[in-house]
Design a protein around this motif. Structure first.
Motif, PDB file in Angstrom:
ATOM      1  N   HIS A 285      -0.854  -4.442   2.282  1.00  6.58           N
ATOM      2  CA  HIS A 285       0.183  -5.445   2.035  1.00  6.58           C
ATOM      3  C   HIS A 285       0.299  -6.377   3.241  1.00  6.58           C
ATOM      4  O   HIS A 285      -0.154  -6.063   4.336  1.00  6.58           O
TER       5      HIS A 285
ATOM      6  N   ASP B 173       2.227   4.797   1.126  1.00 10.04           N
ATOM      7  CA  ASP B 173       2.734   4.744   2.510  1.00 10.04           C
ATOM      8  C   ASP B 173       1.858   5.572   3.452  1.00 10.04           C
ATOM      9  O   ASP B 173       2.340   6.176   4.419  1.00 10.04           O
TER      10      ASP B 173
ATOM     11  N   HIS C  92      -5.780  -0.632   0.486  1.00  9.75           N
ATOM     12  CA  HIS C  92      -4.778  -1.357  -0.314  1.00  9.75           C
ATOM     13  C   HIS C  92      -3.760  -1.863   0.699  1.00  9.75           C
ATOM     14  O   HIS C  92      -2.876  -1.116   1.130  1.00  9.75           O
TER      15      HIS C  92
ATOM     16  N   SER D  92      -3.970   7.594  -4.825  1.00  5.77           N
ATOM     17  CA  SER D  92      -3.400   6.831  -3.711  1.00  5.77           C
ATOM     18  C   SER D  92      -2.271   7.605  -3.063  1.00  5.77           C
ATOM     19  O   SER D  92      -1.370   8.095  -3.760  1.00  5.77           O
TER      20      SER D  92
ATOM     21  N   LEU E 296      -2.127   2.295 -13.707  1.00  8.55           N
ATOM     22  CA  LEU E 296      -1.407   3.065 -12.686  1.00  8.55           C
ATOM     23  C   LEU E 296      -0.529   4.139 -13.330  1.00  8.55           C
ATOM     24  O   LEU E 296       0.031   3.933 -14.417  1.00  8.55           O
TER      25      LEU E 296
ATOM     26  N   PHE F 139      -0.747   8.111  -8.195  1.00 10.59           N
ATOM     27  CA  PHE F 139      -0.254   8.034  -6.813  1.00 10.59           C
ATOM     28  C   PHE F 139       1.037   8.805  -6.621  1.00 10.59           C
ATOM     29  O   PHE F 139       1.772   9.094  -7.575  1.00 10.59           O
TER      30      PHE F 139
ATOM     31  N   ASP G  39       0.090  -4.849  -9.173  1.00 12.81           N
ATOM     32  CA  ASP G  39       0.875  -5.106  -7.959  1.00 12.81           C
ATOM     33  C   ASP G  39       1.233  -6.590  -7.861  1.00 12.81           C
ATOM     34  O   ASP G  39       2.349  -6.959  -7.497  1.00 12.81           O
TER      35      ASP G  39
ATOM     36  N   PRO H 260      -3.255   3.259   1.184  1.00 15.85           N
ATOM     37  CA  PRO H 260      -2.414   2.051   1.141  1.00 15.85           C
ATOM     38  C   PRO H 260      -1.619   1.862   2.432  1.00 15.85           C
ATOM     39  O   PRO H 260      -1.031   2.800   2.958  1.00 15.85           O
TER      40      PRO H 260
HETATM   41  O1  KIV Z   1       1.455  -0.408  -2.123  1.00 18.29           O
HETATM   42  C1  KIV Z   1       1.182   0.699  -2.623  1.00 18.29           C
HETATM   43  O2  KIV Z   1       1.237   1.753  -1.984  1.00 18.29           O
HETATM   44  C2  KIV Z   1       0.807   0.708  -4.028  1.00 18.29           C
HETATM   45  C3  KIV Z   1       0.266   2.000  -4.563  1.00 18.29           C
HETATM   46  C4  KIV Z   1       0.787   2.291  -5.907  1.00 18.29           C
HETATM   47  C5  KIV Z   1      -1.228   1.963  -4.504  1.00 18.29           C
HETATM   48  O3  KIV Z   1       0.850  -0.295  -4.687  1.00 18.29           O
END
Ligand code: KIV
Ligand code: ZN
Length: 515
Positions: free
Chosen positions: A203, A143, A201, A140, A74, A100, A15, A170
Motif C-alpha cells: 500500500h 499486516d 502486496h 495472505s 478473496l 487471508f 482492493d 502484504p
Molecule cells: O492490504 C491487505 O493486506 C490486503 C489483503 C487482503 C491481501 O488487501
C-alpha cells in the motif's frame, strides 16, 4: 513459469474498488475485467464474493465470461467465505482462492480478538478447505510487515503445509521501507519451498508502494499485486502501469520480465479512470497527461532531433497513439460497432444500442469523433444500470437573472415526463437542484470533477460526480459537448444508481472476523 518471470496479479476490482467512493456496477466490472484480460495480467482478482450478493454475481459473471487470466476471489480463512468464493469462481477456466487473515499483534488483539494459536488453527483449516476446491491457493498474512517475524514465518509454514501455492506478504498499512521490505521478502523466500511463489502486496501510505514492490522482486518475489492507476484503500496500491513499465524499461537491472501487453496500458488506465471517477494526476508516471509532454524549448529541440534525448520509453509501447478520428456524423451502426471492435470493446446488444443512440446524438453536434470520445461514450453507457428509473429528456437554462441562474429539466419516468426548475449559485448548481426536485431524491454533492475528453473547443466535457444519498456514496458520469448537460447527465446517473439495488461493491463486509 521461468524463474525470471514476475506474475502480475491485478487487484483493481477488489482492493482498488475499496477506494473511498468507488462503487462499480456489474457491467463496469466486467468491462474492466475484459480490458485486463487484453492487457494480459496473469491473475485477475475479481472481488470478495462473501461481501454482498452483487459482489458475488459480479465475480461469477467475470469467472464465466472472461478468458485468459487466472480469476481469483478473496476470502477470509473461514468456511463461509471460502465456500462462497469457490461457488462464484467455479465457472472459470482457471481459478484461485485468495484467503487471508491478520497476523500482527495489534490486528489479532484489537480487531480479531484471537490468540496466536487460534490464528494458526484458522489458517490451517481455511487453507486446507480452499485446497480441497482448487490446487491454486494463495494465502495472505494481513499486516505482515508489522507482524513478529517468527510468528509470520510460522503462519506461512502452516499455510504451505495445508496447500497454499502462493504466499503473499502484504504491507497492509504502507509502513515498510524498501530495505526492510526487501529483507523480509528475502527471509520468506529462503524459508519457503521452491515451488511456492512469494508475492508482494504494497500500500502507498508513504508513497513507497512501487519501491517496496521492486525491493520484493529483487529479493525473490515472483508475483506483484497491483492496481490500475494505483487505486485502492486509502492512498492506494502499487500502481500496475508503473511496475509494468519499470520492468519493461529496466528489466535487465532487475533480472525479471513480465508477459503484459503494455500497448493496452493507456486504454486500461483511461477506462478505470472513467468508470471509477478517480482521475489521473497530469504528472503521474507513465499514464499522466503530461508524462510524455515536453515543455521547455531545449527539451523539445532534443526530442525532435532524437526522441531518446529526453524520453526513456516509447509512447507507442504503452499504447499512447495520437487520438485518431474514427467516426463522423454519417457513420452508421455497423461502422460504430466496427470502431468499438478495433478498440477492443465488445458490448452486449442492449448496451450497443444505447451507446449507438448516444453516439448519434453527439455526432449531430460534434462533426468528428475520436477513439477517446468513443471510449467516453461507452463508459457513460455501461455505467448506467440495467434499467435507469429516470432518463434525461432536456435541460433548459436561463430565465433567472445573471445573479440567480435558473435551470429547468425534463425527465422521463416510464411514460410520464416530469418537469422541474430550480435556481442555484450557478447553472450547474441550478440543474442539480432541478434534478433533485424532479426525482424527489435529496442528495449532497461530495465531489465534482470536470475535464475534457480531447482538445479543441468542440471537445466533449466529461463530468464525474460523487453524491451522498441516504448515507450511501454513489458516483455518476456524463459526457456531452455542453458542460451543463454533462453535469446533468452525471448527476442523474448517480441518482439513478442510488435508486437501484446496492451496487456490486465490496464494502459491506465490515467484520474482520465473523463473530
Ligand atoms: O492490504 C491487505 O493486506 C490486503 C489483503 C487482503 C491481501 O488487501
Ligand atoms: Zn490491500
Amino acid at each position: 513459469m521461468p524463474d525470471d518471470v514476475v506474475r502480475i496479479f491485478d487487484t483493481t476490482l477488489r482492493d482498488g474498488e475499496q477506494a473511498p467512493g468507488i462503487a462499480l456496477t456489474k457491467a463496469e466490472k466486467v468491462e474492466i475485467a475484459e480490458q485486463l484480460a487484453r492487457l494480459r495480467v496473469d491473475v485477475l482478482e475479481a472481488g470478495f464474493p462473501i461481501s454482498s450478493e452483487g459482489e458475488f454475481e459480479a465475480v461469477r459473471e467475470i469467472a464465466t465470461s472472461v478468458r485468459g487470466p487466472v480469476i481469483a476471489a478473496l476470502a477470509r480463512v473461514t468456511t463461509g467465505d471460502i465456500e462462497r468464493a469457490a461457488e462464484a469462481l467455479k465457472g472459470a477456466e482457471r481459478w484461485r482462492i485468495h484467503t487471508f487473515i491478520s497476523t500482527s499483534q495489534i490486528h489479532m488483539q484489537d480487531m480479531l480478538r484471537m490468540s496466536h494459536q487460534q490464528v494458526i488453527d484458522a489458517i490451517r483449516e481455511g487453507v486446507t478447505l480452499a485446497a480441497s476446491y482448487t490446487d491454486d491457493v494463495e494465502f495472505s498474512a494481513q499486516d505482515a510487515t508489522r507482524t513478529e517475524l517468527d510468528f509470520l514465518l510460522e503462519c506461512f509454514r502452516v499455510a504451505v503445509e495445508a496447500g497454499a501455492t502462493t504466499i503473499n506478504v502484504p504491507d497492509t498499512v504502507g509502513y515498510a521501507m524498501p530495505h526492510e521490505f526487501g529483507e523480509l521478502v528475502s527471509t520468506v523466500r529462503e524459508r519457503a519451498p521452491e515451488h511456492v511463489v512469494v508475492s508482494t502486496h504494497c500500500h502507498n501510505d508513504l508513497g513507497l508502494a512501487v519501491a517496496n514492490s521492486l525491493a520484493g522482486i529483487v529479493n525473490g518475489a515472483r508475483q506483484v499485486e497491483v492496481a490500475v492507476n494505483g487505486i485502492g484503500e486509502r492512498a492506494g496500491n502499487c500502481s500496475l502501469e508503473e511496475v509494468a513499465m519499470i520492468v519493461r524499461t529496466r528489466g535487465q537491472a532487475l533480472g525479471v520480465r513480465h508477459g503484459l501487453n503494455t500497448r493496452e496500458i493507456v486504454r486500461t488506465s483511461r477506462l478505470v479512470a472513467m468508470t471509477t471517477g478517480y482521475s489521473v494526476q497530469p504528472n503521474k508516471a507513465v499514464v499522466g497527461a503530461s508524462a510524455f509532454a515536453h515543455e521547455s524549448g531545449i527539451h523539445q529541440h532534443g526530442v525532435l532531433a532524437n526522441r531518446a534525448t529526453y524520453e526513456i520509453m516509447d509512447p507507442l509501447e504503452i499504447g499512447l497513439e495520437g487520438n485518431r478520428i474514427v467516426l463522423g456524423t454519417h457513420s452508421g451502426r455497423h461502422a460504430f460497432a466496427d470502431a468499438l471492435d478495433k478498440l477492443g470493446i465488445r458490448l452486449d446488444p442492449e448496451h450497443l444500442d444505447r451507446a449507438f443512440a448516444r453516439f448519434k446524438e453527439l455526432a449531430d453536434r460534434k462533426i468528428q469523433l475520436t477513439d477517446q470520445d468513443l471510449q467516453a461514450i461507452v463508459s457513460e453507457e455501461i455505467g448506467g444500470g440495467e434499467e435507469d428509473l429516470f432518463v434525461l429528456e432536456s435541460v433548459v437554462v436561463g430565465g433567472g437573472t445573471h445573479l440567480e441562474p435558473r435551470a429547468t429539466v425534463h425527465l422521463r419516468r416510464g411514460d410520464e415526463v416530469v418537469e422541474e426548475s430550480a435556481m442555484g449559485d450557478g447553472l450547474i448548481d441550478a440543474v442539480m437542484g432541478a434534478i433533485q426536485r424532479a426525482t424527489g431524491t435529496p442528495a449532497t454533492l461530495v465531489s465534482f470533477n470536470v475535464s475534457s475528453v480531447t482538445g479543441g473547443s468542440d471537445a466533449l466535457g466529461d463530468v464525474v460526480v460523487q453524491l451522498a444519498v441516504d448515507g450511501r456514496r454513489v458516483t455518476g458520469r456524463g459526457v456531452a459537448t455542453d458542460v451543463v448537460e454533462a453535469s446533468a447527465r452525471a448527476y442523474l446517473a448517480a441518482i439513478n444508481r442510488a435508486l437501484q439495488a446496492p451496487p456490486a461493491g465490496s464494502k459491506r463486509t465490515t467484520e474482520a472476523w465473523p463473530s
